[in-house]
Design an enzyme around this catalytic site. Structure first.
Site, mmCIF file in Angstrom:
data_model
loop_
_atom_site.group_PDB
_atom_site.id
_atom_site.type_symbol
_atom_site.label_atom_id
_atom_site.label_comp_id
_atom_site.label_asym_id
_atom_site.label_seq_id
_atom_site.Cartn_x
_atom_site.Cartn_y
_atom_site.Cartn_z
ATOM 1 N N GLU A 103 -52.929 -42.031 -25.604
ATOM 2 C CA GLU A 103 -51.883 -42.626 -25.828
ATOM 3 C C GLU A 103 -51.862 -44.064 -26.381
ATOM 4 O O GLU A 103 -52.735 -44.855 -26.149
ATOM 5 C CB GLU A 103 -50.988 -43.182 -24.545
ATOM 6 N N LYS B 177 -40.885 -40.317 -25.676
ATOM 7 C CA LYS B 177 -41.247 -40.613 -24.152
ATOM 8 C C LYS B 177 -40.004 -40.895 -23.411
ATOM 9 O O LYS B 177 -39.141 -41.680 -23.723
ATOM 10 C CB LYS B 177 -42.229 -41.798 -24.026
ATOM 11 N N CYS C 150 -47.835 -39.756 -20.867
ATOM 12 C CA CYS C 150 -48.279 -40.741 -19.743
ATOM 13 C C CYS C 150 -47.390 -40.546 -18.689
ATOM 14 O O CYS C 150 -47.258 -39.650 -18.092
ATOM 15 C CB CYS C 150 -48.421 -42.319 -20.126
#
Length: 285
Positions: free
Chosen positions: A44, A117, A154
């Site tokens: 990431e 995200k 993540c």
């Protein structure tokens, strides 16, 4: 003909120099491609040190429109040269909005689009809500030249709903680029094992391979714990890296075998969406 998919995860310590990091990641991509990888996953936000530890306005300058981001430009050229798929994690500027995003670069070098995200953490050492809006793309699955992949970012990897959504959308594998390590508020806390177990659970309950790529190294006292891995549909780890090594881990999967296993276990046959209203309703006290 049997359908095969070779996944690779890259793990490395990173500097705060974007050009240096692009060169480091590019070398690992080349190594993975030479070893036969089809889809190659860097960690990431690999352009820089993980900057979300504190709230500093200067870091907004690290964001770029996704089509123009230097990491996307560099990985697109590399993907086209090597014939591999690369999910590229970036800090994205979209007009006045900022996102933590993934650009999926196909094996011909063409960017297929962006995923933003969905779950944004906020806590000591991971103050991402200052820098990123919650994603507005919804979960996505990408038809690449090498296979159909779902990619979360993540904190997304801790949510079973995200994994199930991508599996329902037909993903052949789930990939999670990551930046995780020390917990500044509690130095004795080590989440590496539970981090893995959460994703291994996604693999089991969706009968799907899962790959996670983390960084290593000490970035101003925040130590990232590596342990990048790839597991199969049973949750068994097929390839891994330790807490400090820089390198590549690769595993190959028979996608037809995965399909048979998924059908045989009946998780999708026996689902009861009519009973799952609580998943989308308000939390109860």
């Amino acid at each position: 003909m049997t359908r095969k998919l070779s996944l690779a995860v890259l793990q490395t310590a990173l500097s705060d120099d974007m050009n240096e990091n692009i060169a480091t990641v590019s070398a690992l991509v080349r190594e993975a491609a030479e070893r036969g990888a089809d889809v190659i996953l860097p960690s990431e936000l690999f352009a820089n040190h993980y900057f979300c530890k504190t709230q500093e306005e200067e870091h907004f300058a690290k964001a770029h429109p996704w089509r123009e981001h230097p990491c996307v430009v560099a990985m697109s050229a590399l993907a086209a040269e090597l014939g591999v798929v690369i999910p590229v994690s970036i800090y994205e500027k979209a007009g006045p909005a900022y996102f933590n995003s993934i650009v999926i670069v196909d094996a011909d070098g063409s960017p297929l689009g962006v995923y933003r995200k969905s779950h944004i953490p906020d806590g000591p050492g991971y103050q991402e809500k200052f820098y990123f809006r919650p994603g507005d793309t919804g979960f996505k699955v990408w038809d690449t030249k090498k296979g159909r992949i779902g990619v979360g970012i993540c904190w997304d990897q801790w949510f079973p709903e995200a994994a199930r959504a991508m599996a329902l959308m037909g993903a052949d594998a789930l990939l999670y680029p990551t930046a995780i390590g020390a917990e500044p508020q509690d130095p004795s806390m080590d989440t590496a094992a539970r981090w893995r177990r959460a994703m291994q659970g996604h693999a089991v309950s969706n009968c799907i391979p899962v790959a996670a790529a983390n960084r290593t190294g000490d970035e101003g006292g925040q130590v990232f714990y590596g342990t990048s891995f790839i597991c199969d549909e049973t949750g068994a780890v097929r390839a891994e890296l330790d807490r400090t090594e820089n390198g590549v881990a690769i595993a190959t999967f028979d996608l037809d075998e995965m399909d048979r296993a998924r059908a045989a276990w009946g998780f999708f046959r026996d689902r009861r969406p009519d009973l799952y209203g609580a998943l989308t309703g308000p939390s109860e006290a």
